[in-house]
Write a protein that holds these residues in place. Structure first.
Motif, PDB file in Angstrom:
ATOM      1  N   UNK A   1       0.968  -1.048  -0.091  1.00 52.18           N
ATOM      2  CA  UNK A   1      -0.041  -0.110   0.151  1.00 52.18           C
ATOM      3  C   UNK A   1       0.982   1.328   0.019  1.00 52.18           C
ATOM      4  N   UNK A   2       0.362   2.341  -0.908  1.00 52.08           N
ATOM      5  CA  UNK A   2       1.238   3.406  -0.742  1.00 52.08           C
ATOM      6  C   UNK A   2       1.205   4.213   0.460  1.00 52.08           C
ATOM      7  N   UNK A   3       2.254   4.569   1.190  1.00 49.28           N
ATOM      8  CA  UNK A   3       2.046   4.956   2.428  1.00 49.28           C
ATOM      9  C   UNK A   3       2.086   6.646   2.526  1.00 49.28           C
ATOM     10  N   UNK A   4       2.141   7.158   1.076  1.00 51.57           N
ATOM     11  CA  UNK A   4       2.281   8.775   0.904  1.00 51.57           C
ATOM     12  C   UNK A   4       0.831   9.133   1.044  1.00 51.57           C
ATOM     13  N   UNK A   5       0.386   9.335   1.974  1.00 55.24           N
ATOM     14  CA  UNK A   5      -1.287   9.949   2.183  1.00 55.24           C
ATOM     15  C   UNK A   5      -1.398  11.272   1.392  1.00 55.24           C
ATOM     16  N   UNK A   6      -2.457  11.257   0.885  1.00 56.35           N
ATOM     17  CA  UNK A   6      -2.693  12.436  -0.049  1.00 56.35           C
ATOM     18  C   UNK A   6      -4.008  13.034   0.409  1.00 56.35           C
ATOM     19  N   UNK A   7      -3.980  14.377   1.037  1.00 56.94           N
ATOM     20  CA  UNK A   7      -5.235  15.001   1.626  1.00 56.94           C
ATOM     21  C   UNK A   7      -5.606  15.940   0.861  1.00 56.94           C
ATOM     22  N   UNK A   8      -4.880  16.154  -0.401  1.00 55.53           N
ATOM     23  CA  UNK A   8      -5.391  17.134  -1.510  1.00 55.53           C
ATOM     24  C   UNK A   8      -6.641  16.841  -2.110  1.00 55.53           C
ATOM     25  N   UNK A   9      -7.642  17.632  -2.155  1.00 61.27           N
ATOM     26  CA  UNK A   9      -8.760  17.425  -2.612  1.00 61.27           C
ATOM     27  C   UNK A   9      -9.173  18.319  -3.713  1.00 61.27           C
ATOM     28  N   UNK A  10      -9.585  17.637  -5.028  1.00 62.72           N
ATOM     29  CA  UNK A  10      -9.852  18.443  -6.241  1.00 62.72           C
ATOM     30  C   UNK A  10     -11.274  18.789  -6.156  1.00 62.72           C
ATOM     31  N   UNK A  11     -11.744  19.986  -5.900  1.00 64.13           N
ATOM     32  CA  UNK A  11     -13.002  20.503  -5.601  1.00 64.13           C
ATOM     33  C   UNK A  11     -13.456  20.887  -7.120  1.00 64.13           C
ATOM     34  N   UNK A  12     -14.836  20.340  -7.584  1.00 69.61           N
ATOM     35  CA  UNK A  12     -15.441  20.640  -8.787  1.00 69.61           C
ATOM     36  C   UNK A  12     -16.704  20.973  -8.525  1.00 69.61           C
ATOM     37  N   UNK A  13     -17.161  22.198  -8.868  1.00 70.99           N
ATOM     38  CA  UNK A  13     -18.516  22.627  -9.036  1.00 70.99           C
ATOM     39  C   UNK A  13     -19.152  22.298 -10.287  1.00 70.99           C
ATOM     40  N   UNK A  14     -20.049  21.450 -10.141  1.00 69.34           N
ATOM     41  CA  UNK A  14     -20.835  21.098 -11.378  1.00 69.34           C
ATOM     42  C   UNK A  14     -22.146  21.946 -11.680  1.00 69.34           C
ATOM     43  N   UNK A  15     -22.452  22.660 -11.100  1.00 66.73           N
ATOM     44  CA  UNK A  15     -23.533  23.564 -11.030  1.00 66.73           C
ATOM     45  C   UNK A  15     -24.776  22.877 -11.222  1.00 66.73           C
ATOM     46  N   UNK A  16     -25.590  23.364 -12.016  1.00 68.60           N
ATOM     47  CA  UNK A  16     -26.938  22.445 -12.249  1.00 68.60           C
ATOM     48  C   UNK A  16     -26.501  21.415 -13.341  1.00 68.60           C
ATOM     49  N   UNK A  17     -26.753  20.228 -13.067  1.00 69.10           N
ATOM     50  CA  UNK A  17     -26.332  19.001 -13.925  1.00 69.10           C
ATOM     51  C   UNK A  17     -27.251  18.069 -13.910  1.00 69.10           C
ATOM     52  N   UNK A  18     -27.570  17.480 -15.247  1.00 69.83           N
ATOM     53  CA  UNK A  18     -28.494  16.324 -15.362  1.00 69.83           C
ATOM     54  C   UNK A  18     -27.955  15.291 -14.648  1.00 69.83           C
ATOM     55  N   UNK A  19     -28.839  14.443 -13.837  1.00 73.23           N
ATOM     56  CA  UNK A  19     -28.505  13.390 -12.696  1.00 73.23           C
ATOM     57  C   UNK A  19     -27.461  12.447 -13.389  1.00 73.23           C
ATOM     58  N   UNK A  20     -27.854  11.909 -14.723  1.00 77.37           N
ATOM     59  CA  UNK A  20     -27.231  10.849 -15.354  1.00 77.37           C
ATOM     60  C   UNK A  20     -25.764  11.442 -15.583  1.00 77.37           C
ATOM     61  N   UNK A  21     -25.786  12.535 -16.207  1.00 77.88           N
ATOM     62  CA  UNK A  21     -24.075  13.188 -16.484  1.00 77.88           C
ATOM     63  C   UNK A  21     -23.401  13.311 -15.112  1.00 77.88           C
ATOM     64  N   UNK A  22     -24.038  13.641 -14.070  1.00 84.90           N
ATOM     65  CA  UNK A  22     -23.403  13.686 -12.709  1.00 84.90           C
ATOM     66  C   UNK A  22     -22.799  12.493 -12.213  1.00 84.90           C
TER      67      UNK A  22
END
Length: 248
Positions: free
Chosen positions: A1-22
């Motif tokens: 297992x990779x012991x390098x913990x990554x707490x960087x979180x890529x935030x994405x604002x999808x706005x108003x999006x069709x459920x299937x596409x989301x």
């Protein structure tokens, strides 16, 4: 297992999006993380790739979704009724029963490798709830939990008048999460009359707007909720474009 913990979180604002596409966007990112973890199993620690994390915020057009443990009878509309309400319906692969998503509701999809944070699904769910509870507190809305039920509730110590303000349902595989939570901000609560929300027939549903008797700035609510999620999970956010997330 990779012991390098990554707490960087890529935030994405999808706005108003069709459920299937989301949903498709979630599945793509979820599969990306799973594939990395599978590849890492056959590599020496120094050659393993760090797994990414994502947090998606969005709103959806009117839609009802049924979790894998849900009962179809909890949808009280037939095909004609769905068409009249201009609502879609999907059976999906999260836990939980049936719920509604629509404009004015803040939906969050954390797609995290929990091995970057902690390997405890119970703690994960409680942290999601706690972030919502802390956000509501900033608007002088006192909220909490009810034993045996997921989500966030108002008047949670009074079963007869308890009201759900945030529903939750997640999927997890190899400690990678998807799906998440739906906080009613300015939600049209009439749409909940067409289902037995989360399969619970003796509890009401509410929204921030209903409780405060005014519409709220949903982007402001989103900013506060993102902040509390970041604090609880010790996340380090950076923005990520929708086009890149979709592989465009």
């Amino acid at each position: 297992m990779n012991n390098n913990l990554n707490k960087i979180v890529q935030f994405i604002d999808l706005a108003l999006i069709d459920y299937q596409l989301g949903w498709d966007t979630q599945e793509k990112l979820f599969s990306e993380i799973i594939d990395i973890k599978i590849q890492n199993r056959n590599l020496a620690a120094e050659n393993q790739q760090t797994t990414p994390n994502y947090l998606l915020f969005c709103q959806h057009p009117h839609v009802y979704t049924l979790g894998k443990s849900g009962k179809i009878n909890n949808l009280l509309l037939n095909e004609n009724g769905l068409e009249e309400k201009r609502a879609k319906f999907y059976k999906i692969n999260r836990g939980g029963d049936i719920t509604y998503h629509g404009p004015g509701q803040l939906v969050g999809y954390p797609i995290l490798d929990l091995e970057n944070f902690f390997t405890d699904i119970h703690r994960y769910m409680r942290f999601l709830e706690e972030a919502v509870i802390r956000t509501l507190e900033e608007y002088d809305i006192k909220a909490g939990r009810i034993d045996g039920l997921t989500g966030v509730w108002l008047d949670h110590v009074e079963p007869n008048i308890a009201r759900k303000i945030c529903a939750m349902g997640v999927k997890s595989s190899r400690w990678v999460t998807m799906h998440g939570f739906a906080l009613n901000v300015n939600t049209d609560l009439d749409y909940f009359q067409n289902i037995v929300p989360c399969g619970i027939d003796d509890k009401a549903v509410t929204s921030m707007a209903t409780e405060l008797h005014q519409l709220l700035d949903i982007q402001e609510v989103a900013y506060k909720l993102k902040h509390h999620l970041g604090k609880l999970f010790e996340m380090d956010f950076f923005a990520h474009s929708l086009e890149k997330a979709k592989g465009a």
